[in-house]
Design a protein around this motif. Structure first.
Motif, mmCIF file in Angstrom:
data_model
loop_
_atom_site.group_PDB
_atom_site.id
_atom_site.type_symbol
_atom_site.label_atom_id
_atom_site.label_comp_id
_atom_site.label_asym_id
_atom_site.label_seq_id
_atom_site.Cartn_x
_atom_site.Cartn_y
_atom_site.Cartn_z
ATOM 1 N N VAL A 70 -8.233 8.984 -6.400
ATOM 2 C CA VAL A 70 -7.023 9.314 -5.658
ATOM 3 C C VAL A 70 -6.686 8.142 -4.750
ATOM 4 C CG1 VAL A 70 -5.954 10.894 -4.008
ATOM 5 C CG2 VAL A 70 -7.590 11.776 -5.687
ATOM 6 N N ASN A 71 -5.441 7.696 -4.824
ATOM 7 C CA ASN A 71 -4.955 6.663 -3.926
ATOM 8 C C ASN A 71 -3.735 7.243 -3.208
ATOM 9 O OD1 ASN A 71 -3.576 4.471 -2.740
ATOM 10 N ND2 ASN A 71 -4.533 3.045 -4.181
ATOM 11 N N ILE A 72 -3.956 7.748 -1.999
ATOM 12 C CA ILE A 72 -2.892 8.396 -1.231
ATOM 13 C C ILE A 72 -1.766 7.408 -0.898
ATOM 14 C CG2 ILE A 72 -2.357 9.501 0.992
ATOM 15 C CD1 ILE A 72 -3.763 11.354 -0.959
ATOM 16 N N GLU A 73 -2.132 6.178 -0.533
ATOM 17 C CA GLU A 73 -1.114 5.185 -0.162
ATOM 18 C C GLU A 73 -0.137 4.918 -1.303
ATOM 19 O OE1 GLU A 73 -4.548 4.434 0.277
ATOM 20 O OE2 GLU A 73 -4.424 5.154 2.342
ATOM 21 N N LYS A 74 -0.631 4.955 -2.529
ATOM 22 C CA LYS A 74 0.221 4.691 -3.699
ATOM 23 C C LYS A 74 0.667 5.973 -4.403
ATOM 24 C CE LYS A 74 -1.629 0.122 -4.672
ATOM 25 N NZ LYS A 74 -2.229 -0.759 -5.676
ATOM 26 N N ASN A 75 0.323 7.144 -3.826
ATOM 27 C CA ASN A 75 0.655 8.426 -4.458
ATOM 28 C C ASN A 75 0.224 8.443 -5.917
ATOM 29 O OD1 ASN A 75 1.725 9.419 -2.097
ATOM 30 N ND2 ASN A 75 3.845 9.039 -2.674
ATOM 31 N N HIS A 76 -1.034 8.116 -6.153
ATOM 32 C CA HIS A 76 -1.548 7.972 -7.514
ATOM 33 C C HIS A 76 -2.848 8.752 -7.688
ATOM 34 C CE1 HIS A 76 -3.687 5.771 -10.794
ATOM 35 N NE2 HIS A 76 -2.498 5.860 -11.345
ATOM 36 N N VAL A 77 -2.918 9.486 -8.791
ATOM 37 C CA VAL A 77 -4.134 10.209 -9.158
ATOM 38 C C VAL A 77 -4.479 9.822 -10.587
ATOM 39 C CG1 VAL A 77 -5.133 12.478 -9.656
ATOM 40 C CG2 VAL A 77 -3.697 12.177 -7.642
ATOM 41 N N ARG A 78 -5.731 9.451 -10.795
ATOM 42 C CA ARG A 78 -6.218 9.157 -12.151
ATOM 43 C C ARG A 78 -7.376 10.095 -12.455
ATOM 44 N NH1 ARG A 78 -7.709 3.287 -13.902
ATOM 45 N NH2 ARG A 78 -5.516 3.330 -14.443
#
Length: 158
Positions: A70-78
């Protein structure tokens, strides 16, 4: 369901993790029930049913909490999942289920990236490309048969 025709007729079944209750680390912290991190994402996807078996993706170790980034700063979930066999014909359905479930539970604007674990599937590159192509995913979700399969897999997770 007969074991005839199943790709993996006798999968290994793992024990489900106990669900943890989130608590603030100190009295001064406010509890945030919708905190988006590995644990929260896993909570949402762990009960998705496998398309071929009466077990969840967690019970088959197709997904684990460690498979989530999870990368909250980039609004990304893998989410990286591991099919139970190298030639799993249901890997696309599993990927669609993960995509649909996360699309429904994440705030709008989050990018969802679904992948098979490196070396875990015979057509890994093609599968990863297919699962992350918005047009292919949208087309798949217009197919009533695929939508029915996805809905069956997700029914227990809601």
């Amino acid at each position: 369901m007969s074991s005839l025709g199943l790709i993996n007729a006798n999968p290994i079944i793992y024990e489900k993790q106990e669900r943890r209750v989130r608590k603030p680390s100190s009295k001064d912290e406010e509890y945030t029930p919708n905190l988006i991190d590995q644990e929260e994402i896993f909570y949402h996807i762990r009960d998705i049913k496998d398309p071929e078996h009466p077990y969840t993706l967690e019970e088959l170790k197709v997904v684990t909490e460690d498979d989530i980034e999870v990368n909250i700063e980039k609004n990304h979930v893998r989410v990286t999942f591991t099919p139970t066999v190298e030639h799993c014909s249901m890997a696309t359905i599993i990927g669609l289920c993960l995509n649909v479930k996360l699309s429904k539970c994440l705030p709008s604007g989050f990018k969802v990236d679904i992948r098979v674990a490196p070396g875990s599937h015979a057509t890994e590159a093609a599968l990863n490309k297919q699962l992350n192509d918005k047009e292919r995913v949208a087309a798949a979700l217009e197919n009533p048969n695929l939508v029915e399969m996805v809905d069956e897999c997700l029914a227990a997770s809601y």
